[in-house]
Scaffold this motif. Structure first.
Motif, PDB file in Angstrom:
ATOM      1  N   SER A  95       0.870  -1.179   0.000  1.00  6.74           N
ATOM      2  CA  SER A  95       0.000   0.000   0.000  1.00  6.74           C
ATOM      3  C   SER A  95       0.913   1.237   0.000  1.00  6.74           C
ATOM      4  N   GLY A  96       0.627   2.180  -0.857  1.00  6.81           N
ATOM      5  CA  GLY A  96       1.434   3.396  -0.933  1.00  6.81           C
ATOM      6  C   GLY A  96       2.650   3.285  -1.826  1.00  6.81           C
ATOM      7  N   SER A  97       2.801   2.143  -2.485  1.00  6.18           N
ATOM      8  CA  SER A  97       3.989   1.977  -3.350  1.00  6.18           C
ATOM      9  C   SER A  97       3.823   2.686  -4.690  1.00  6.18           C
ATOM     10  N   GLY A  98       2.613   3.122  -4.995  1.00  5.76           N
ATOM     11  CA  GLY A  98       2.393   3.859  -6.243  1.00  5.76           C
ATOM     12  C   GLY A  98       1.701   3.055  -7.330  1.00  5.76           C
ATOM     13  N   LYS A  99       1.132   1.926  -6.965  1.00  7.69           N
ATOM     14  CA  LYS A  99       0.463   1.075  -7.967  1.00  7.69           C
ATOM     15  C   LYS A  99      -0.607   1.854  -8.743  1.00  7.69           C
ATOM     16  N   SER A 100      -1.523   2.473  -7.996  1.00 11.77           N
ATOM     17  CA  SER A 100      -2.636   3.175  -8.656  1.00 11.77           C
ATOM     18  C   SER A 100      -2.141   4.372  -9.450  1.00 11.77           C
ATOM     19  N   CYS A 140      -2.485   4.587 -13.452  1.00 14.83           N
ATOM     20  CA  CYS A 140      -3.288   5.682 -14.054  1.00 14.83           C
ATOM     21  C   CYS A 140      -2.440   6.481 -15.047  1.00 14.83           C
ATOM     22  N   THR A 141      -1.221   6.774 -14.664  1.00 13.75           N
ATOM     23  CA  THR A 141      -0.330   7.561 -15.538  1.00 13.75           C
ATOM     24  C   THR A 141      -0.048   6.796 -16.818  1.00 13.75           C
ATOM     25  N   LEU A 142       0.189   5.500 -16.670  1.00 13.51           N
ATOM     26  CA  LEU A 142       0.460   4.668 -17.842  1.00 13.51           C
ATOM     27  C   LEU A 142      -0.780   4.571 -18.723  1.00 13.51           C
ATOM     28  N   GLU A 143      -1.944   4.412 -18.102  1.00 10.37           N
ATOM     29  CA  GLU A 143      -3.175   4.298 -18.891  1.00 10.37           C
ATOM     30  C   GLU A 143      -3.399   5.568 -19.717  1.00 10.37           C
ATOM     31  N   THR A 192      -7.487   0.368 -23.253  1.00  7.57           N
ATOM     32  CA  THR A 192      -7.074  -0.166 -21.951  1.00  7.57           C
ATOM     33  C   THR A 192      -8.274  -0.326 -21.025  1.00  7.57           C
ATOM     34  N   VAL A 193      -8.044  -1.082 -19.947  1.00  4.82           N
ATOM     35  CA  VAL A 193      -8.969  -1.051 -18.812  1.00  4.82           C
ATOM     36  C   VAL A 193      -8.094  -1.092 -17.563  1.00  4.82           C
ATOM     37  N   LEU A 194      -8.530  -0.391 -16.539  1.00  2.00           N
ATOM     38  CA  LEU A 194      -7.772  -0.357 -15.288  1.00  2.00           C
ATOM     39  C   LEU A 194      -8.650  -0.905 -14.171  1.00  2.00           C
ATOM     40  N   LEU A 195      -8.198  -1.994 -13.568  1.00  2.00           N
ATOM     41  CA  LEU A 195      -8.911  -2.593 -12.432  1.00  2.00           C
ATOM     42  C   LEU A 195      -8.106  -2.264 -11.178  1.00  2.00           C
ATOM     43  N   ASP A 196      -8.710  -1.514 -10.263  1.00  2.00           N
ATOM     44  CA  ASP A 196      -7.969  -1.016  -9.104  1.00  2.00           C
ATOM     45  C   ASP A 196      -8.566  -1.575  -7.807  1.00  2.00           C
ATOM     46  N   GLY A 197      -7.687  -1.965  -6.896  1.00  2.00           N
ATOM     47  CA  GLY A 197      -8.091  -2.627  -5.652  1.00  2.00           C
ATOM     48  C   GLY A 197      -9.217  -1.928  -4.915  1.00  2.00           C
ATOM     49  N   SER A 230      -9.753 -10.402 -25.069  1.00  2.00           N
ATOM     50  CA  SER A 230     -10.504  -9.597 -26.035  1.00  2.00           C
ATOM     51  C   SER A 230      -9.614  -8.512 -26.641  1.00  2.00           C
ATOM     52  N   GLY A 231      -8.324  -8.617 -26.382  1.00  2.00           N
ATOM     53  CA  GLY A 231      -7.369  -7.702 -27.020  1.00  2.00           C
ATOM     54  C   GLY A 231      -7.105  -6.419 -26.258  1.00  2.00           C
ATOM     55  N   VAL A 232      -7.626  -6.340 -25.039  1.00  2.00           N
ATOM     56  CA  VAL A 232      -7.488  -5.094 -24.275  1.00  2.00           C
ATOM     57  C   VAL A 232      -6.215  -5.134 -23.415  1.00  2.00           C
ATOM     58  N   ILE A 233      -5.522  -4.020 -23.351  1.00  2.00           N
ATOM     59  CA  ILE A 233      -4.371  -3.896 -22.443  1.00  2.00           C
ATOM     60  C   ILE A 233      -4.948  -3.639 -21.057  1.00  2.00           C
ATOM     61  N   THR A 234      -4.795  -4.629 -20.187  1.00  2.00           N
ATOM     62  CA  THR A 234      -5.495  -4.652 -18.912  1.00  2.00           C
ATOM     63  C   THR A 234      -4.518  -4.374 -17.776  1.00  2.00           C
ATOM     64  N   LEU A 235      -4.740  -3.275 -17.061  1.00  2.00           N
ATOM     65  CA  LEU A 235      -3.857  -2.893 -15.967  1.00  2.00           C
ATOM     66  C   LEU A 235      -4.561  -3.227 -14.657  1.00  2.00           C
ATOM     67  N   THR A 236      -3.913  -3.968 -13.785  1.00  2.00           N
ATOM     68  CA  THR A 236      -4.518  -4.276 -12.494  1.00  2.00           C
ATOM     69  C   THR A 236      -3.626  -3.744 -11.385  1.00  2.00           C
ATOM     70  N   SER A 237      -4.272  -3.213 -10.359  1.00  2.00           N
ATOM     71  CA  SER A 237      -3.538  -2.552  -9.292  1.00  2.00           C
ATOM     72  C   SER A 237      -4.038  -3.067  -7.946  1.00  2.00           C
ATOM     73  N   PHE A 238      -3.423  -4.153  -7.507  1.00  2.00           N
ATOM     74  CA  PHE A 238      -3.806  -4.805  -6.246  1.00  2.00           C
ATOM     75  C   PHE A 238      -2.538  -5.124  -5.463  1.00  2.00           C
TER      76      PHE A 238
END
Ligand SMILES: Nc1ncnc2c1ncn2[C@@H]1O[C@H](COP(=O)(O)OS(=O)(=O)O)[C@@H](OP(=O)(O)O)[C@H]1O
Ligand SMILES: Nc1ncnc2c1ncn2[C@@H]1O[C@H](COP(=O)(O)OP(=O)(O)O)[C@@H](O)[C@H]1O
Length: 242
Positions: A54-59, A63-66, A76-81, A116-124
């Protein structure tokens, strides 16, 4: 493309399985193969799995990359904890068992998007190695990129934007990752993001996102930046909107 669709339509097969508690389940293949969707999008589907304290900068970095990917016309899609725990996973807490189920469900959702071809970013936080490896195992080789935010706990605790470390130190939050709950570092992540660069300078979120962007680019995940499969230029158009 039309030929590809036609052959997929006649190729699909159905098998009957018992899956978990369900019996007589038939897997129904779709008629639009992944490759077609990737051609339409002009990119390769992938799961970019951020993990770290937590606090390492995942989100922030996700977000910046997305945003940077959108500027290049990438879907893209961003799935965040925190967000997912408001809905899909609102019945889960922070026991090892609940974290496992949290990561399993997200892994399955991420798989659907990537296929489905989407660049999927997950932040957990995804603190357990076996849970992350379980998601990796569900995906084809090259579809799961583990991105370890290797930020020392001292820095995470210093940032403490939500006051959670302070509350955990005061005993007001139990089982807080890094304080009284484990975080198992990845053993062979595809990407490691450090607080400092090779010259010892602190890295901004933009620096970190750029490092990841370069990795994706060099390995062909971003496809041709000048085509979306229909021959239309997309990079400039998208850049103007991001
Ligand atoms: N006990 C405990 N341990 C860790 N984190 C906690 C806890 N309680 C609440 N929070 C907040 O929940 C966010 C982590 O949710 P995740 O779904 O990413 O966790 S996990 O992957 O299932 O471990 C985490 O978000 P981030 O700070 O963005 O990582 C915290 O805000
Ligand atoms: N590269 C960075 N440099 C400095 N501060 C950062 C950086 N990345 C994130 N932060 C800050 O650290 C805090 C935690 O970031 P956040 O993205 O919420 O972490 P996480 O999602 O891992 O909990 C936020 O206040 C954010 O602005």
């Amino acid at each position: 493309m039309a030929q590809q669709l036609a052959s997929a339509a006649t190729d699909h097969t159905a098998h009957t399985y018992d899956v978990g508690k369900a019996t007589n389940i038939k897997f129904h293949d779709g008629m639009v193969p992944r490759e077609t969707k990737e051609q339409l999008l002009g990119q390769k589907g992938v799961v970019l799995w951020f993990t770290g304290l937590s606090g390492s900068g995942k989100s922030t970095v996700a977000c910046t990359l997305e945003h940077a990917l959108a500027a290049r016309g990438r879907m893209t899609v961003l799935l965040d904890g925190d967000n997912i725990r408001h809905g899909l996973n609102k019945n889960l807490g922070f026991s090892a068992q609940d974290r496992e189920e949290n990561i399993r469900r997200i892994g399955e959702v991420a798989k659907l998007f990537a296929e489905s071809g989407v660049i999927t970013l997950t932040s957990f936080i995804s603190p357990y190695r076996k849970d992350r490896d379980g998601v990796r195992a569900r995906l084809a080789p090259g579809d799961f990129l583990e991105c370890y935010m290797r930020i020392p706990i001292e820095l995470c605790e210093q940032r403490d934007p939500k006051g959670l470390y302070r509350a955990a130190r005061a005993g007001k939050i139990k089982n807080f990752t890094g304080i009284d709950d484990p975080y198992e570092e990845p053993t062979a992540p595809e990407l490691v993001v450090d607080a400092r660069d090779a010259a010892g300078n602190m890295q901004s979120a933009e620096d970190m996102a750029a490092q990841i962007m370069q990795y994706l680019e060099e390995r062909g995940y971003l496809g041709s930046s000048s085509s979306n499969g229909s021959g239309k230029q997309v990079s400039d158009r998208a850049a103007a909107t991001a």
